[in-house]
Design an enzyme around this catalytic site. Structure first.
Site, PDB file in Angstrom:
ATOM      1  N   CYS A   1     -46.576  -8.745 -70.053  1.00 39.35           N
ATOM      2  CA  CYS A   1     -47.751  -9.597 -69.845  1.00 39.35           C
ATOM      3  C   CYS A   1     -48.200 -10.266 -71.148  1.00 39.35           C
ATOM      4  CB  CYS A   1     -48.881  -8.773 -69.249  1.00 39.35           C
ATOM      5  SG  CYS A   1     -49.134  -7.176 -70.057  1.00 39.35           S
TER       6      CYS A   1
ATOM      7  N   HIS B   1     -56.348  -8.630 -71.119  1.00 41.14           N
ATOM      8  CA  HIS B   1     -56.099  -8.635 -72.568  1.00 41.14           C
ATOM      9  C   HIS B   1     -56.763  -9.886 -73.158  1.00 41.14           C
ATOM     10  CE1 HIS B   1     -52.933  -5.670 -72.005  1.00 41.14           C
ATOM     11  NE2 HIS B   1     -52.161  -6.490 -71.349  1.00 41.14           N
TER      12      HIS B   1
HETATM   13  P1  NAD Z   1     -47.044   1.205 -61.782  1.00 44.75           P
HETATM   14  O1  NAD Z   1     -47.101   2.589 -62.269  1.00 44.75           O
HETATM   15  O2  NAD Z   1     -48.274   0.574 -61.256  1.00 44.75           O
HETATM   16  O3  NAD Z   1     -45.948   1.078 -60.650  1.00 44.75           O
HETATM   17  C1  NAD Z   1     -44.675   1.653 -60.759  1.00 44.75           C
HETATM   18  C2  NAD Z   1     -44.226   2.085 -59.393  1.00 44.75           C
HETATM   19  O4  NAD Z   1     -42.893   2.600 -59.481  1.00 44.75           O
HETATM   20  C3  NAD Z   1     -45.106   3.197 -58.805  1.00 44.75           C
HETATM   21  O5  NAD Z   1     -45.371   2.881 -57.450  1.00 44.75           O
HETATM   22  C4  NAD Z   1     -44.217   4.433 -58.944  1.00 44.75           C
HETATM   23  O6  NAD Z   1     -44.471   5.387 -57.922  1.00 44.75           O
HETATM   24  C5  NAD Z   1     -42.832   3.838 -58.782  1.00 44.75           C
HETATM   25  N1  NAD Z   1     -41.740   4.657 -59.331  1.00 44.75           N
HETATM   26  C6  NAD Z   1     -41.810   5.783 -60.091  1.00 44.75           C
HETATM   27  N2  NAD Z   1     -40.571   6.245 -60.361  1.00 44.75           N
HETATM   28  C7  NAD Z   1     -39.698   5.400 -59.761  1.00 44.75           C
HETATM   29  C8  NAD Z   1     -38.279   5.346 -59.670  1.00 44.75           C
HETATM   30  N3  NAD Z   1     -37.507   6.255 -60.261  1.00 44.75           N
HETATM   31  N4  NAD Z   1     -37.709   4.318 -58.983  1.00 44.75           N
HETATM   32  C9  NAD Z   1     -38.470   3.381 -58.378  1.00 44.75           C
HETATM   33  N5  NAD Z   1     -39.830   3.385 -58.428  1.00 44.75           N
HETATM   34  C10 NAD Z   1     -40.431   4.384 -59.109  1.00 44.75           C
HETATM   35  O7  NAD Z   1     -46.427   0.356 -62.974  1.00 44.75           O
HETATM   36  P2  NAD Z   1     -46.582  -1.199 -63.223  1.00 44.75           P
HETATM   37  O8  NAD Z   1     -47.811  -1.433 -64.012  1.00 44.75           O
HETATM   38  O9  NAD Z   1     -46.378  -1.952 -61.966  1.00 44.75           O
HETATM   39  O10 NAD Z   1     -45.381  -1.450 -64.228  1.00 44.75           O
HETATM   40  C11 NAD Z   1     -44.075  -1.706 -63.778  1.00 44.75           C
HETATM   41  C12 NAD Z   1     -43.304  -2.420 -64.875  1.00 44.75           C
HETATM   42  O11 NAD Z   1     -43.931  -3.668 -65.135  1.00 44.75           O
HETATM   43  C13 NAD Z   1     -43.261  -1.687 -66.219  1.00 44.75           C
HETATM   44  O12 NAD Z   1     -42.049  -2.003 -66.860  1.00 44.75           O
HETATM   45  C14 NAD Z   1     -44.403  -2.316 -66.975  1.00 44.75           C
HETATM   46  O13 NAD Z   1     -44.266  -2.221 -68.371  1.00 44.75           O
HETATM   47  C15 NAD Z   1     -44.282  -3.746 -66.510  1.00 44.75           C
HETATM   48  N6  NAD Z   1     -45.511  -4.523 -66.617  1.00 44.75           N
HETATM   49  C16 NAD Z   1     -46.707  -3.985 -66.300  1.00 44.75           C
HETATM   50  C17 NAD Z   1     -47.847  -4.749 -66.438  1.00 44.75           C
HETATM   51  C18 NAD Z   1     -49.188  -4.191 -66.147  1.00 44.75           C
HETATM   52  O14 NAD Z   1     -50.129  -4.583 -66.805  1.00 44.75           O
HETATM   53  N7  NAD Z   1     -49.357  -3.317 -65.208  1.00 44.75           N
HETATM   54  C19 NAD Z   1     -47.763  -6.076 -66.861  1.00 44.75           C
HETATM   55  C20 NAD Z   1     -46.510  -6.620 -67.114  1.00 44.75           C
HETATM   56  C21 NAD Z   1     -45.391  -5.834 -67.000  1.00 44.75           C
END
Ligand code: NAD
Length: 348
Positions: free
Chosen positions: A152, A231
């Site tokens: 992000c 942010h």
């Molecule tokens: P999150 O924790 O909200 O969601 C992750 C999901 O994946 C959950 O539902 C979890 O149960 C599931 N999960 C756990 N283990 C797993 C597995 N082995 N296989 C498949 N699914 C599994 O996380 P998020 O915030 O959505 O982040 C996901 C990715 O996106 C990360 O790489 C993060 O760095 C990136 N990201 C997050 C944001 C943010 O602000 N939330 C912004 C940009 C990028």
């Protein structure tokens, strides 16, 4: 695409699987679902919680992300179609939205099945063939099998820096990232009362990460603060050619993925931006960089600006564009236009 007989052959929709229906996964699923050239063939959850129930209610086919947990869904009375392996078989591309570093572990499955995959910014650059930002390097992802959509913060930085670089050139960038400590749904960690330099030693990883998608001299420092909403970035650019303030405003205004917000309209903080977004977008998702117009300044030949980034939403359009690049469906500008229209970007 025209067939030999000169008739127009309809291209099949790209079949998209979402592995990890969390903060990013649920948003990307809904965005993909809005596109005419792709469809969601299924989403995965690790446990039968409210998000799993919501996915089913929305009509997504649900799969267990972890095979051993499949029976938990049966016990909870939530219908699943199978496990992630079954889902991968049905997909042309998997968008891995699992937690940071888990995507790299999941990659083995995708490689074994010969399916394309998109990873998120929590993964290392090495997880994919290329890192991706639609504006700055769409063409690098054309035809690729493994692509990483940058984080992000990196997406927010890259959009404005790409525009400044294209129009005025950039000698160097110095930026301070004031980061929301966790997302709103988080109840296991956070920072209740403090400001945390993160990391304490310079630089933060954001500058090097920008360099994976834009060739620019950049150094960043970062702090975590006790908020969950957005942010904030304070950005300072030394340009090759010094523009006027109006020139910078015009360039930023011309890009739909940048919103210029004004203090005059009451946008005095991220709290006010989110209060407005609650009225105009589902889940208050802001896919655009929110740049405070009054912050855009030219001081001693350097450009300054301050922007707010909705971390939960900003990478969503980039994931959709990455699919079009990987399947060579559209050019950068065509894809961004379609994605923008589907998500209401450029209409606020
Ligand atoms: P999150 O924790 O909200 O969601 C992750 C999901 O994946 C959950 O539902 C979890 O149960 C599931 N999960 C756990 N283990 C797993 C597995 N082995 N296989 C498949 N699914 C599994 O996380 P998020 O915030 O959505 O982040 C996901 C990715 O996106 C990360 O790489 C993060 O760095 C990136 N990201 C997050 C944001 C943010 O602000 N939330 C912004 C940009 C990028």
């Amino acid at each position: 695409m025209a067939s030999k007989k000169g008739k127009t052959r309809r291209r099949k929709k790209v079949k998209v699987a979402i592995n990890g229906y969390g903060t990013i996964g649920k948003r990307v699923a809904d965005a993909v679902n809005l596109q005419k050239d792709m469809s969601v063939v299924g989403v995965t959850k690790t446990k039968p919680d409210f998000e799993a129930k919501m996915a089913v209610k929305k009509g997504y086919k649900l799969y267990a992300a972890i095979e051993e947990r499949a029976e938990l869904f049966d016990k909870a009375g939530i219908k699943i179609e199978g496990t992630i392996d079954d889902l991968i078989e049905k997909a042309d591309v998997v968008i891995d939205c699992s937690p940071s570093k888990v995507g790299a572990e999941n990659k083995e499955k995708y490689v074994k099945a010969g399916v394309k995959a998109i990873f998120q910014g929590g993964e290392k650059e090495s997880v994919a063939e290329v890192s991706f930002n639609a504006l700055s390097c769409y063409d690098k992802a054309i035809g690729k099998d493994y692509v990483r959509v940058v984080s992000c913060n990196t997406t927010g930085l890259t959009r404005v820096l790409y525009l400044i670089k294209e129009n005025f050139g950039i000698k160097k960038v110095r930026a301070t990232m004031i980061r929301r400590v966790v997302d709103p749904k988080e109840d296991k960690k956070g920072l209740v009362n403090g400001i945390m330099p993160n990391p304490i030693a310079l630089p933060s990883h954001h500058g090097p990460d920008v360099k994976t998608v834009l060739d620019v001299d950049i150094t960043t420092v970062a702090f975590k603060v006790p908020t969950t909403l957005m942010h904030v970035h304070s950005i300072n650019v030394v340009p090759e050619e010094v523009p006027s303030r109006d020139d910078v405003i015009e360039v930023l205004k011309s890009e739909p993925r940048i919103l210029l917000l004004s203090e005059k309209d009451g946008f005095t903080s991220t709290a006010k931006i989110v209060e407005w977004a609650r009225e105009v977008r589902m889940r208050y998702d802001l896919y655009e960089n929110c740049v405070w117009e009054e912050s855009i300044s030219i001081v001693d030949g350097e450009i300054y600006l301050t922007q707010a980034i909705h971390q939960e939403a900003i990478v969503v359009p980039e994931n959709v564009d990455a699919i079009r690049a990987m399947f060579e469906l559209k050019s950068r500008d065509e894809s961004m236009k379609i994605t923008n229209e589907s998500l209401g970007i450029g209409s606020l």
